[in-house]
Enzyme design. Structure first.
Site, PDB file in Angstrom:
ATOM      1  N   MET A 223      63.416  -2.083  27.846  1.00  0.00           N
ATOM      2  CA  MET A 223      63.026  -3.473  28.035  1.00  0.00           C
ATOM      3  C   MET A 223      63.823  -4.137  29.160  1.00  0.00           C
ATOM      4  O   MET A 223      63.285  -4.902  29.964  1.00  0.00           O
ATOM      5  CB  MET A 223      63.260  -4.205  26.717  1.00  0.00           C
ATOM      6  CG  MET A 223      62.534  -5.504  26.593  1.00  0.00           C
ATOM      7  SD  MET A 223      60.770  -5.284  26.397  1.00  0.00           S
ATOM      8  CE  MET A 223      60.521  -5.803  24.732  1.00  0.00           C
ATOM      9  N   CYS A 224      65.147  -3.826  29.231  1.00  0.00           N
ATOM     10  CA  CYS A 224      65.969  -4.529  30.216  1.00  0.00           C
ATOM     11  C   CYS A 224      65.686  -4.032  31.640  1.00  0.00           C
ATOM     12  O   CYS A 224      65.825  -4.783  32.603  1.00  0.00           O
ATOM     13  CB  CYS A 224      67.442  -4.402  29.872  1.00  0.00           C
ATOM     14  SG  CYS A 224      67.868  -2.905  29.017  1.00  0.00           S
ATOM     15  N   THR A 225      65.261  -2.764  31.769  1.00  0.00           N
ATOM     16  CA  THR A 225      64.863  -2.262  33.090  1.00  0.00           C
ATOM     17  C   THR A 225      63.652  -3.036  33.570  1.00  0.00           C
ATOM     18  O   THR A 225      63.584  -3.502  34.720  1.00  0.00           O
ATOM     19  CB  THR A 225      64.503  -0.759  33.009  1.00  0.00           C
ATOM     20  OG1 THR A 225      65.619  -0.058  32.485  1.00  0.00           O
ATOM     21  CG2 THR A 225      64.124  -0.216  34.372  1.00  0.00           C
TER      22      THR A 225
END
Ligand code: ZN
Lengths: 446, 183
Positions: A215-217
């Site tokens: 998700m953070c990528t």
């Protein structure tokens, strides 16, 4: 003069010569139980009923192969309609068919093209049919791209198995499942004999879950065009609601165009190249590029297995064939093993006899007190008319409170019918167990 | 190897009219597994679950009341949606309480590795709940979803702590408004 109604294809003299050579002679590689006879061809042509699940890339190939091979009682089921992008490989469809149901167009093409074919179509979901439908087939062939659908069919065929008192499988209740799958230049074909060899769920790890980017990528460190498209899909769509409060429709060009544009803007910000309409639709619909030749190879392998199963002329594939022609041509066959813990096939329901007016509490008590079970705090669920029902869950306070009144209700009042399957989970077993409630007016438990 | 079709009983019966409903009433593998997961749920004392429809175990809420760390005293609700492909695919989890947290964005998306790239079918609902609880004990500025919060956490822990408290009391952190979620 002969009457011109030969729907057995006999007018084409020698139409079945090649099959007769195999089916009416013995040979060194035949199945041990094989007895050559003209009856086998007759069975193939006139009795053998095959269900083809999916009328897409693999399905078109399968329908063509099976019907030209002489199988005439084919049913095909598919819930999709024809899209322009199908036409390059789904050769039973033409431009004028766009928007029509795949199953119907495919069946009528086959019936027109292959003399004697009586292909039936079912334009619906596999879940729309119950066991009485699936029971009628001798063999089921799957050409699907969905794991969920495959597992459903697998579970359905397992549920049709019948066992005698001693737990021996009644072979007439067994419907073999031939499954084909392709992904780009890779493919596989397998033969599942439900209850006898590895089933779909036994080998679930052969089908890796779809790739999900962290998700953070996606949110902050995108590096690929796919990350930008996923960003729009996960974050921007819900926030900006470009078409109102609706879900993304991968087949709606306006949706894809909007996502593509937003993803391009984001890609530009990060100096990423490669966002375009095709890729966007591919990511949104999770399309894996289909290669027509792979479909042809895998469908042919599946059709071959159907032939072997239908005629017993040769030993079927045991049981998993891998095909890959990314670099050269590679193929390999191995025996996928049954999983002793398999939730689908190694979990035959045990019968429990109760009176219809027995209380649920009596069932729970029985599960805890019976010597062979000795459960500690069983949780019970079931499915009634396609809807899940929580009968009793002791370990979750909110559920316990909600389901406690069920304990004082009778099985009949809870909607349980004779032969109802109940799922029971307990700390004493590694997996949920399945029980079949058999109504009996004299006995309280068995 | 059995011979599958004895030619004597080769014809299968036609579809029985109004046939049995055994197919529709057959439990799915997802249901078998979820029943097991839930029956064996061992929640930390800071967590509880609620089922809006007790018959639908596929949708439920997790309520966390952290008893230590930055978020002590707050109450956070997560929605869980379990698909038919469970446990082949992870449950979908969203945070329904707006929270100032480096790994949860303002729309409720959660950055937890086991919900996405590191999901494995051996993991359970319990593992996910513990993962979420851990996010409240150890917010991780390395994998940010809320970049501003992550930056404050890695540069000024005191400030971060104050921001968390302010958000939980109900109020603005920067330009973002947070509803009160103190219990
Ligand atoms: Zn299995």
């Amino acid at each position: 003069m002969e009457v011109d109604d030969c729907d057995d294809g006999a007018r084409w003299s020698g139409r079945w010569n090649h099959l007769q050579k195999i089916l009416e002679r013995n040979g060194p590689f035949v199945h041990p139980d094989f007895e050559p006879s003209p009856d086998i061809l007759d069975f193939m042509l006139n009795s053998c009923k095959v269900l083809v699940v999916g009328a897409g890339g693999l399905g078109c190939e399968l329908l063509k192969d099976l019907s030209l091979m002489g199988l005439r009682h084919i049913h095909v089921i598919d819930m999709d309609t024809i899209d322009l992008s199908n036409l390059n490989r789904q050769f039973l469809f033409r431009q004028c068919d766009i928007g029509k149901p795949k199953a119907e167009v495919a069946a009528s093409f086959i019936n027109k093209r292959v003399k004697g074919s009586k292909t039936f179509s079912h334009f619906c979901r596999i879940q729309d049919h119950d066991s009485s439908f699936y029971k009628q087939f001798h063999i089921v062939v799957c050409g699907l791209d969905s794991i969920v659908a495959r597992r459903w069919i697998n579970g359905m065929l397992i549920s049709l198995l019948e066992y005698d008192e001693d737990g021996n499988l009644d072979p007439s209740s067994l419907i073999p499942l031939v499954d084909g799958g392709t992904e780009g230049f890779k493919g596989n074909a397998r033969v599942i004999l439900p209850g006898m060899n590895a089933c779909m769920d036994c080998t679930l790890d052969l089908y890796p879950p779809q790739v999900n980017f962290p998700m953070c990528t996606i949110a902050h460190t995108p590096r690929q065009p796919e990350h930008c498209i996923e960003y729009v899909k996960i974050f921007q769509w819900e926030k900006e609601k470009p078409f109102g409060d609706i879900a993304i429709d991968g087949d709606d060009p306006d949706h894809i165009k909007w996502i593509c544009k937003a993803a391009s803007t984001r890609a530009d910000e990060y100096g990423i190249q490669g966002v375009n309409y095709r890729l966007t639709q591919g990511v949104i619909k999770r399309i894996i590029p289909a290669v027509a030749s792979t479909n042809a190879v895998i469908a042919a392998a599946c059709a071959n297995e159907v032939f072997k199963l239908a005629t017993s002329c040769s030993i079927p594939l045991n049981n998993y064939m891998v095909f890959n022609d990314t670099n050269g041509v590679y193929t390999y066959t191995f025996e996928a093993e049954r999983n002793e813990q398999c939730l689908a096939c190694n979990n035959t329901p045990r019968n429990l006899s109760f009176k219809p007016d027995a209380l649920l509490r009596e069932v729970v008590d029985f599960l805890c007190q019976d010597n062979s079970l000795q459960m500690k705090s069983p949780g019970l669920t079931t499915t009634i008319e396609g809807l899940n029902k929580t009968l009793y869950m002791k370990n979750i306070p909110s559920l316990e409170a909600a389901t406690r009144p069920n304990l004082s209700k009778s099985l009949k009042d809870l909607g349980i019918v004779d032969g109802q399957e109940v799922i029971v989970a307990d700390v004493t077993t590694p997996n949920s167990l399945r029980f079949k409630i058999k109504f009996n007016d004299d006995v309280t438990s068995s | 190897m059995i011979k599958l079709f004895s030619l004597k009983q080769q014809k299968k019966d036609e579809v029985a009219v109004g046939g049995s409903h055994a197919g529709k009433s057959k439990p799915t593998a997802a249901q078998l597994r979820l029943t097991k997961d839930l029956n064996e749920l061992q929640l930390p004392k800071t967590c509880k679950t609620e089922f809006p429809d007790p018959n639908n175990l596929l949708k439920f809420k997790l309520i966390i009341n952290p008893d230590e760390g930055y978020y002590v005293g707050g109450e956070f609700t997560f929605s869980f949606t379990v698909g038919l492909s469970y446990p082949h695919e992870a449950p979908k989890v969203k945070c329904e309480t707006r929270v100032y947290h480096p790994n949860i964005d303002l729309e409720g998306n959660v950055c937890l590795n086991i919900l996405r790239e590191d999901w494995k079918p051996v993991l359970t609902i319990n593992s996910v709940i513990y993962g979420i609880q851990y996010l409240f004990l150890e917010p991780n500025p390395e994998d940010p979803l809320n970049k501003e919060a992550a930056e404050v956490l890695s540069t000024n822990k005191r400030q971060f702590s104050q921001n968390v408290v302010r958000s939980m009391r109900g109020g603005y952190v920067g330009s973002v408004y947070f509803e009160r979620c103190l219990k």
